[in-house]
Design a protein around this motif. Structure first.
Motif, PDB file in Angstrom:
ATOM      1  N   GLY A 184      84.155  17.144  15.419  1.00  0.00           N
ATOM      2  CA  GLY A 184      84.260  18.409  14.908  1.00  0.00           C
ATOM      3  C   GLY A 184      83.620  19.893  15.423  1.00  0.00           C
ATOM      4  N   THR A 185      84.625  20.737  15.582  1.00  0.00           N
ATOM      5  CA  THR A 185      83.529  22.123  16.125  1.00  0.00           C
ATOM      6  C   THR A 185      83.195  22.964  15.056  1.00  0.00           C
ATOM      7  OG1 THR A 185      85.674  23.034  16.216  1.00  0.00           O
ATOM      8  CG2 THR A 185      84.773  21.916  18.220  1.00  0.00           C
ATOM      9  N   GLY A 186      83.762  22.633  13.750  1.00  0.00           N
ATOM     10  CA  GLY A 186      83.348  23.778  12.602  1.00  0.00           C
ATOM     11  C   GLY A 186      84.302  24.907  12.579  1.00  0.00           C
ATOM     12  N   PHE A 226      80.206  25.928  11.483  1.00  0.00           N
ATOM     13  CA  PHE A 226      79.568  24.991  10.663  1.00  0.00           C
ATOM     14  C   PHE A 226      80.354  23.470  10.448  1.00  0.00           C
ATOM     15  CE2 PHE A 226      79.160  22.843   6.650  1.00  0.00           C
ATOM     16  CZ  PHE A 226      77.686  22.624   6.680  1.00  0.00           C
ATOM     17  N   THR A 227      79.638  22.522  10.819  1.00  0.00           N
ATOM     18  CA  THR A 227      80.348  21.200  10.661  1.00  0.00           C
ATOM     19  C   THR A 227      79.267  20.086  10.417  1.00  0.00           C
ATOM     20  OG1 THR A 227      81.558  19.494  11.884  1.00  0.00           O
ATOM     21  CG2 THR A 227      79.897  20.894  13.243  1.00  0.00           C
ATOM     22  N   THR A 228      79.783  18.914   9.622  1.00  0.00           N
ATOM     23  CA  THR A 228      78.705  18.015   9.486  1.00  0.00           C
ATOM     24  C   THR A 228      79.218  16.781  10.283  1.00  0.00           C
ATOM     25  OG1 THR A 228      80.057  17.186   7.570  1.00  0.00           O
ATOM     26  CG2 THR A 228      78.097  18.407   7.087  1.00  0.00           C
ATOM     27  N   LYS A 229      80.144  17.080  11.105  1.00  0.00           N
ATOM     28  CA  LYS A 229      80.821  16.087  11.782  1.00  0.00           C
ATOM     29  C   LYS A 229      80.011  15.790  13.221  1.00  0.00           C
ATOM     30  CE  LYS A 229      84.893  16.525   9.385  1.00  0.00           C
ATOM     31  NZ  LYS A 229      86.334  17.093   9.527  1.00  0.00           N
ATOM     32  N   SER A 230      80.051  14.393  13.871  1.00  0.00           N
ATOM     33  CA  SER A 230      79.104  14.293  14.940  1.00  0.00           C
ATOM     34  C   SER A 230      79.725  15.122  16.408  1.00  0.00           C
ATOM     35  CB  SER A 230      78.839  12.837  15.263  1.00  0.00           C
ATOM     36  OG  SER A 230      80.316  12.463  15.454  1.00  0.00           O
ATOM     37  N   GLN A 253      94.247  18.069  -2.245  1.00  0.00           N
ATOM     38  CA  GLN A 253      93.206  17.201  -3.174  1.00  0.00           C
ATOM     39  C   GLN A 253      93.048  15.893  -2.264  1.00  0.00           C
ATOM     40  OE1 GLN A 253      93.497  16.927  -7.378  1.00  0.00           O
ATOM     41  NE2 GLN A 253      92.186  15.087  -7.466  1.00  0.00           N
ATOM     42  N   ASP A 254      91.878  15.410  -2.077  1.00  0.00           N
ATOM     43  CA  ASP A 254      91.879  14.173  -1.572  1.00  0.00           C
ATOM     44  C   ASP A 254      91.047  13.215  -2.201  1.00  0.00           C
ATOM     45  OD1 ASP A 254      89.014  14.299  -0.418  1.00  0.00           O
ATOM     46  OD2 ASP A 254      89.535  15.756   0.900  1.00  0.00           O
ATOM     47  N   THR A 255      90.816  11.741  -1.965  1.00  0.00           N
ATOM     48  CA  THR A 255      90.085  10.764  -2.809  1.00  0.00           C
ATOM     49  C   THR A 255      88.820  10.521  -1.832  1.00  0.00           C
ATOM     50  OG1 THR A 255      91.300   9.096  -1.686  1.00  0.00           O
ATOM     51  CG2 THR A 255      92.004   9.909  -4.016  1.00  0.00           C
TER      52      THR A 255
HETATM   53  N1  ATP Z   1      88.360  17.429   2.672  1.00  0.00           N
HETATM   54  C1  ATP Z   1      86.959  17.286   2.702  1.00  0.00           C
HETATM   55  N2  ATP Z   1      86.174  16.678   2.074  1.00  0.00           N
HETATM   56  C2  ATP Z   1      84.698  16.597   2.540  1.00  0.00           C
HETATM   57  N3  ATP Z   1      84.069  17.655   3.269  1.00  0.00           N
HETATM   58  C3  ATP Z   1      85.073  18.534   3.915  1.00  0.00           C
HETATM   59  C4  ATP Z   1      86.363  18.424   3.493  1.00  0.00           C
HETATM   60  N4  ATP Z   1      86.917  19.499   4.571  1.00  0.00           N
HETATM   61  C5  ATP Z   1      85.894  19.904   4.938  1.00  0.00           C
HETATM   62  N5  ATP Z   1      84.704  19.608   4.680  1.00  0.00           N
HETATM   63  C6  ATP Z   1      83.486  19.861   5.040  1.00  0.00           C
HETATM   64  O1  ATP Z   1      83.558  21.288   5.793  1.00  0.00           O
HETATM   65  C7  ATP Z   1      83.215  21.114   6.993  1.00  0.00           C
HETATM   66  C8  ATP Z   1      83.714  22.255   7.943  1.00  0.00           C
HETATM   67  O2  ATP Z   1      84.988  21.887   7.791  1.00  0.00           O
HETATM   68  P1  ATP Z   1      85.832  22.426   9.155  1.00  0.00           P
HETATM   69  O3  ATP Z   1      87.398  22.140   9.176  1.00  0.00           O
HETATM   70  O4  ATP Z   1      85.689  24.047   9.352  1.00  0.00           O
HETATM   71  O5  ATP Z   1      85.127  21.968  10.745  1.00  0.00           O
HETATM   72  P2  ATP Z   1      85.335  20.296  11.071  1.00  0.00           P
HETATM   73  O6  ATP Z   1      86.417  19.688  10.307  1.00  0.00           O
HETATM   74  O7  ATP Z   1      83.812  19.806  10.875  1.00  0.00           O
HETATM   75  O8  ATP Z   1      85.624  20.755  12.579  1.00  0.00           O
HETATM   76  P3  ATP Z   1      86.908  21.050  13.348  1.00  0.00           P
HETATM   77  O9  ATP Z   1      88.106  21.401  11.993  1.00  0.00           O
HETATM   78  O10 ATP Z   1      86.911  22.382  13.966  1.00  0.00           O
HETATM   79  O11 ATP Z   1      87.616  19.826  13.873  1.00  0.00           O
HETATM   80  C9  ATP Z   1      83.247  19.770   7.579  1.00  0.00           C
HETATM   81  O12 ATP Z   1      82.405  19.374   8.707  1.00  0.00           O
HETATM   82  C10 ATP Z   1      82.905  19.013   6.230  1.00  0.00           C
HETATM   83  O13 ATP Z   1      81.501  18.704   6.211  1.00  0.00           O
END
Ligand code: ATP
Ligand code: MG
Length: 221
Positions: free
Chosen positions: A176-178, A168-172, A149-151
């Motif tokens: 992140g590669t998703g 699937f990623t929301t990171k730039s 769990q995180d804050t």
């Molecule tokens: N602890 C979290 N809090 C909020 N959103 C999260 C959390 N973990 C994952 N996510 C969401 O899920 C998406 C997918 O996570 P995932 O680990 O598969 O890919 P990523 O972190 O974006 O890239 P990568 O892990 O390949 O570097 C993230 O981009 C984020 O939007």
């Protein structure tokens, strides 16, 4: 998806190793030319990113061959955290371990570390390197129930159904590669467990993992 991933990883991986080999030759020839060395260094950094993606794709495609052993959860989380704690993402991150003493699981030690590294990194990145990660672990019958769990801001409900999808990623781009959670889910399933995601009551993300409990077989009296 697994077979496609493995195919792509293989087809891209081979020429990639060739390029990386020639690049290292070029770098050793370019020692007298700082500008060229700088360009080659940048190419190397980008190639390392591609190499990371290819390795994750291989993890997804491989019918993971697991070597199950009895693994101590608290020690695994601690060593993963130690590995990550020097990084920028963890500068203001505190870790709380609320793990039943001696909690053991039956798992592949290196795959399990890979899962925790991904989950801890996701948590730290979501919190923008400031906050608390709590890892809980309890034994429930023949299963170990583990929560990370995180804050941070939590996972918006509209993306929850998609976060385990590969890419699937929301990171730039570049952040992140998703592939992190897709690989985690694949590995946990291969260990006979389950991984799911949701949000905690207080707000942050809550990732739950269920793994077969591990047992130490008593030596003969
Ligand atoms: N602890 C979290 N809090 C909020 N959103 C999260 C959390 N973990 C994952 N996510 C969401 O899920 C998406 C997918 O996570 P995932 O680990 O598969 O890919 P990523 O972190 O974006 O890239 P990568 O892990 O390949 O570097 C993230 O981009 C984020 O939007
Ligand atoms: Mg991730």
């Amino acid at each position: 998806v697994g077979r496609l991933a493995a195919g792509v990883a293989h087809e891209v991986g081979n020429p990639l190793s060739g390029i990386m080999g020639y690049l290292s030759l070029a770098r050793s020839e370019a020692k007298q030319n700082p500008k060229l060395l700088d360009y080659l260094g940048r190419i190397d950094a980008e190639l390392l990113r591609i190499d990371g993606i290819v390795k994750s794709l291989l993890d997804l495609g491989r019918p993971a061959k697991m070597q199950p052993s009895v693994v101590d959860i608290a020690r695994t989380v601690e060593s993963c955290h130690l590995l990550l704690s020097k990084g920028k993402d963890f500068e203001g991150v505190e870790l709380s371990l609320l793990i039943e003493p001696g909690l053991l699981v039956s798992a592949d030690a290196s795959a399990l570390s890979q899962v925790f590294i991904n989950l801890l990194l996701n948590a730290a990145q979501a919190m923008e390197a400031k906050g608390r990660i709590t890892v809980r672990g309890t034994k429930e019958g023949s299963w170990a129930q583990i929560e990370v769990q995180d804050t941070g801001p939590g996972i918006p409900s509209e993306i929850l159904p998609r976060i385990f999808d590969p890419f699937f990623t929301t990171k730039s781009a570049g952040r992140g590669t998703g592939l992190g959670l897709a690989v985690c889910q694949h590995l946990v399933a291969a260990m006979g467990g389950q991984l799911s995601a949701g949000n905690a009551e207080g707000g942050g993300a809550l990732i739950s993992m269920k793994l077969p409990a591990g047992y130490v077989t008593n030596p003969r009296p």
